[in-house]
Scaffold this active site. Structure first.
Site, PDB file in Angstrom:
ATOM      1  N   GLU A 205      36.903  33.250  37.907  1.00  0.00           N
ATOM      2  CA  GLU A 205      36.085  34.462  37.931  1.00  0.00           C
ATOM      3  C   GLU A 205      36.814  35.659  38.504  1.00  0.00           C
ATOM      4  OE1 GLU A 205      36.157  32.348  40.332  1.00  0.00           O
ATOM      5  OE2 GLU A 205      36.346  33.673  42.055  1.00  0.00           O
TER       6      GLU A 205
ATOM      7  N   ASP B  19      34.828  29.259  36.869  1.00  0.00           N
ATOM      8  CA  ASP B  19      35.514  29.276  38.165  1.00  0.00           C
ATOM      9  C   ASP B  19      36.776  30.148  38.135  1.00  0.00           C
ATOM     10  OD1 ASP B  19      35.893  28.678  40.806  1.00  0.00           O
ATOM     11  OD2 ASP B  19      36.678  26.651  40.468  1.00  0.00           O
TER      12      ASP B  19
ATOM     13  N   ASP C 133      32.494  31.857  46.325  1.00  0.00           N
ATOM     14  CA  ASP C 133      32.898  31.301  45.038  1.00  0.00           C
ATOM     15  C   ASP C 133      32.496  29.831  44.950  1.00  0.00           C
ATOM     16  OD1 ASP C 133      34.018  30.677  42.620  1.00  0.00           O
ATOM     17  OD2 ASP C 133      36.114  30.800  43.299  1.00  0.00           O
TER      18      ASP C 133
ATOM     19  N   LYS D  92      32.496  23.923  41.625  1.00  0.00           N
ATOM     20  CA  LYS D  92      33.562  23.290  42.408  1.00  0.00           C
ATOM     21  C   LYS D  92      33.021  22.019  43.061  1.00  0.00           C
ATOM     22  CE  LYS D  92      36.072  27.476  43.911  1.00  0.00           C
ATOM     23  NZ  LYS D  92      37.355  27.207  43.262  1.00  0.00           N
TER      24      LYS D  92
ATOM     25  N   ARG E  21      39.809  36.877  38.091  1.00  0.00           N
ATOM     26  CA  ARG E  21      40.517  37.696  37.094  1.00  0.00           C
ATOM     27  C   ARG E  21      39.541  38.548  36.281  1.00  0.00           C
ATOM     28  NH1 ARG E  21      43.168  32.392  34.587  1.00  0.00           N
ATOM     29  NH2 ARG E  21      42.886  31.793  36.749  1.00  0.00           N
TER      30      ARG E  21
ATOM     31  N   LYS F 248      40.146  41.577  45.562  1.00  0.00           N
ATOM     32  CA  LYS F 248      39.161  40.634  45.024  1.00  0.00           C
ATOM     33  C   LYS F 248      38.033  40.493  46.041  1.00  0.00           C
ATOM     34  CE  LYS F 248      38.437  35.800  43.598  1.00  0.00           C
ATOM     35  NZ  LYS F 248      39.043  34.525  43.140  1.00  0.00           N
TER      36      LYS F 248
HETATM   37  N1  BES Z   1      38.952  31.489  44.513  1.00  0.00           N
HETATM   38  C1  BES Z   1      39.594  30.502  43.723  1.00  0.00           C
HETATM   39  C2  BES Z   1      41.053  30.277  44.109  1.00  0.00           C
HETATM   40  C3  BES Z   1      41.304  29.680  45.454  1.00  0.00           C
HETATM   41  C4  BES Z   1      41.554  28.341  45.609  1.00  0.00           C
HETATM   42  C5  BES Z   1      41.360  30.481  46.586  1.00  0.00           C
HETATM   43  C6  BES Z   1      41.827  27.803  46.829  1.00  0.00           C
HETATM   44  C7  BES Z   1      41.632  29.945  47.841  1.00  0.00           C
HETATM   45  C8  BES Z   1      41.876  28.603  47.955  1.00  0.00           C
HETATM   46  C9  BES Z   1      39.568  30.935  42.250  1.00  0.00           C
HETATM   47  O1  BES Z   1      38.470  31.673  41.862  1.00  0.00           O
HETATM   48  C10 BES Z   1      39.540  29.695  41.438  1.00  0.00           C
HETATM   49  O2  BES Z   1      38.585  28.988  41.510  1.00  0.00           O
HETATM   50  N2  BES Z   1      40.595  29.476  40.670  1.00  0.00           N
HETATM   51  C11 BES Z   1      40.688  28.331  39.847  1.00  0.00           C
HETATM   52  C12 BES Z   1      41.225  28.766  38.509  1.00  0.00           C
HETATM   53  C13 BES Z   1      41.112  27.726  37.447  1.00  0.00           C
HETATM   54  C14 BES Z   1      39.666  27.451  37.106  1.00  0.00           C
HETATM   55  C15 BES Z   1      41.863  28.197  36.235  1.00  0.00           C
HETATM   56  C16 BES Z   1      41.636  27.345  40.518  1.00  0.00           C
HETATM   57  O3  BES Z   1      42.592  27.772  41.157  1.00  0.00           O
HETATM   58  O4  BES Z   1      41.383  26.155  40.439  1.00  0.00           O
HETATM   59 ZN    ZN Z   2      37.546  32.744  43.318  1.00  0.00          ZN
HETATM   60 MN    MN Z   3      36.826  30.471  41.291  1.00  0.00          MN
END
Ligand code: BES
Ligand code: ZN
Ligand code: MN
Length: 505
Positions: free
Chosen positions: A354, A352, A275, A282, A356, A270
């Site tokens: 993203e 968010d 992000d 966020k 996947r 990835k």
């Molecule tokens: N990059 C984040 C996941 C993440 C969170 C990495 C904390 C490292 C530390 C990912 O893109 C994300 O934002 N995932 C969301 C998914 C949700 C919107 C379904 C999440 O985990 O909140």
């Molecule tokens: Zn991410």
């Molecule tokens: Mn994200």
């Protein structure tokens, strides 16, 4: 700052180093007197003095317990004792060496000896664990702090030596070379993660890959696809994530090809260089560390930096869809529907989620080289961190043999990996009424699993392991002696050991 490592023959008496490290189960010590009788040294004077002192300090010899015992004399010297628990393992050694290095740095001591009369038990793996422990513990990211850079220079270690019986020296030295390669690859990944997002853009990842290819002297080939070329290949999901940013996206295809007709492994990382969440923005504190969202890509590049040095006998392909996830007037909107490179359509309900999306297109590209296995590394879900905490990687796999190999590789690398299930029942939560699937479930629970199930839709029948490294890719504080605060390079050493475990036919 690198550390000069050496392997020397163990001799009677204490070596002339400031930190003298021995291993102990609480009763016996790996003092040099024990060289002839590995590990068990009961009667020697040094052992008796140490034992008496440790009784007073209530040292039990439990695994990873450490105790620094000041030695009498003019100069500051310590006997640094590392607990082994019931059995001395490579991870006890790796962490013990790391703890001794941390101790030296904290006390301003510059020479470290590790006494290892038991070398014959581990052979070259001892040297490997020693080098990994010492180098990874010594790592610091100093690029933007003159003060830290100065302190690191001042406290630079002069010598970290491993003392082994003379007949073991050669094998152990080979292990040191191997461990140095592992550690350098890990530290490269750490550096890339530690760079701020404004410095580590998709274009910078391309430049890093170019450096690795150049250093390989032809062993590594690199193909870069720009936005238009990605569009030609139908990477609608990746480009949807990229479209909100002014930074140009880049798709990296890295190939290490030792000889034709070898088994092919595909590594997918990835590569979100920042992000923000996109329009599904966020909160401020959730964004603070989101420069780390390319840690999977960093680890994949770290692995590639090691392959040519190892003259590795397997063909390995790396795939990185690199972009920023930003909100803007051109950003992808919740409710948008995109067509992925596989042909499947996705309704993007949360921008968010993203990772996947970009991974779906990277996996489609990976499948074109017909790999016998696909491994992906991704800081994919906060839910995985909720499930396993900050120090454990989540593993998902559609193949028992692959899962087993990854778990064993992680174990010998000393990285925590725990397998989570791909529950088929949860798949229905990704059903969309307007597209083939949606990118979130709208449910609160099981987010790491549903994200993995989303990826699985693009994998087909290829054996696959997905490593969710959202937790362990970054250390907020130091809890492991070989993992300083910041990017950790997690996964690099597990993947290298996994590759080693494959048959080469
Ligand atoms: N990059 C984040 C996941 C993440 C969170 C990495 C904390 C490292 C530390 C990912 O893109 C994300 O934002 N995932 C969301 C998914 C949700 C919107 C379904 C999440 O985990 O909140
Ligand atoms: Zn991410
Ligand atoms: Mn994200």
């Amino acid at each position: 700052m690198s550390v000069p490592l050496s392997v020397r023959p163990v001799r009677r008496g204490l070596p002339a180093a400031e930190v003298i490290t021995v291993f102990s189960d609480g009763k016996t010590f790996s003092l040099p007197e024990a060289a002839a009788r590995p590990v068990r040294s009961r009667a020697s004077n040094g052992a008796r003095v140490a034992r008496e002192h440790l009784q007073r300090a209530a040292f039990k010899g439990e695994a990873h317990e450490t105790h620094a015992l000041p030695l009498p004399g003019r100069t500051a010297r310590t006997l640094f004792i590392v607990g082994t628990g019931k059995a001395l393992t490579l991870d006890v050694i790796r962490r013990g060496v790391a703890a001794a290095v941390q101790h030296a740095k904290a006390e301003g001591l510059r020479t470290v000896s590790i006494i290892a009369p038991f070398a014959a038990v581990f052979g070259s793996e001892l040297g490997r664990a020693f080098a990994e422990g010492a180098l990874l513990a010594n790592y610091r990211f100093t690029a933007y702090s003159a003060e830290t850079a100065k302190r690191e220079k001042r406290l630079a270690l002069q010598r970290v030596e491993l003392l082994v019986p003379p007949q073991e020296r050669k094998a152990v030295e080979e292990g040191v070379q191997r461990g140095t390669i592992d550690a350098s690859a890990t530290m490269l990944a750490r550096d890339l993660v530690n760079e701020p997002a404004s410095r580590m853009t998709p274009q910078s990842l391309v430049e890093e890959a170019q450096k690795i290819a150049k250093a390989s002297r032809g062993a590594i080939e690199l193909t870069i696809l720009d936005r238009a070329q990605c569009a030609e290949r139908g990477m609608g999901a990746f480009l949807a994530v990229a479209q909100g940013s002014t930074a140009e996206p880049a798709f990296l295809h890295v190939v290490y090809r030792p000889a034709p007709k070898l088994p092919i492994v595909a590594l997918v990382g990835k590569g979100i260089t920042f992000d923000s969440g996109g329009l599904s923005l966020k909160p401020a504190d959730g964004m603070e560390t989101m420069k780390i969202d390319m840690a999977g890509a960093a680890s994949v590049l770290g692995v590639f930096s090691a392959l040519p040095k190892l003259k590795f006998p397997i063909e390995v392909h790396g795939f990185i869809a690199a972009c920023e996830n930003m909100p803007s007037g051109s950003a992808v909107k919740p409710g948008d529907i995109v067509r992925t490179a596989s042909g499947k359509t996705v309704e993007i309900l949360n921008t968010d989620a993203e990772g996947r999306l970009t991974l779906a297109d990277a996996i489609a590209e990976a499948r074109k080289v017909r790999p016998q296995v696909i491994l992906d590394l991704a800081t994919l879900t906060g839910a995985c961190v909720v499930a396993l905490g900050e120090e454990v990687t989540g593993l998902f796999s559609n193949d028992e043999a692959t899962a087993g190999k990854v778990l064993r590789a992680a174990e010998s690398a000393g990285e925590y990996v725990w397998r989570l299930p791909l529950i088929p029942e949860y798949r229905s939560n990704l059903k969309s009424s307007v597209a083939d699937m949606k990118n979130i479930t709208g449910k609160r629970w099981g987010g790491a699993i549903t994200a993995a199930l989303f990826l699985k839709e693009f994998i087909g029948n290829t054996p696959w392991a997905h490593l969710d490294i959202a937790g362990p890719s970054y250390a907020e504080k130091q809890t492991h002696p070989a993992i300083p605060v910041g990017g950790t390079g997690v996964g690099v050493r597990t993947v290298l050991r996994y590759l080693e475990s494959l048959p080469t036919r």
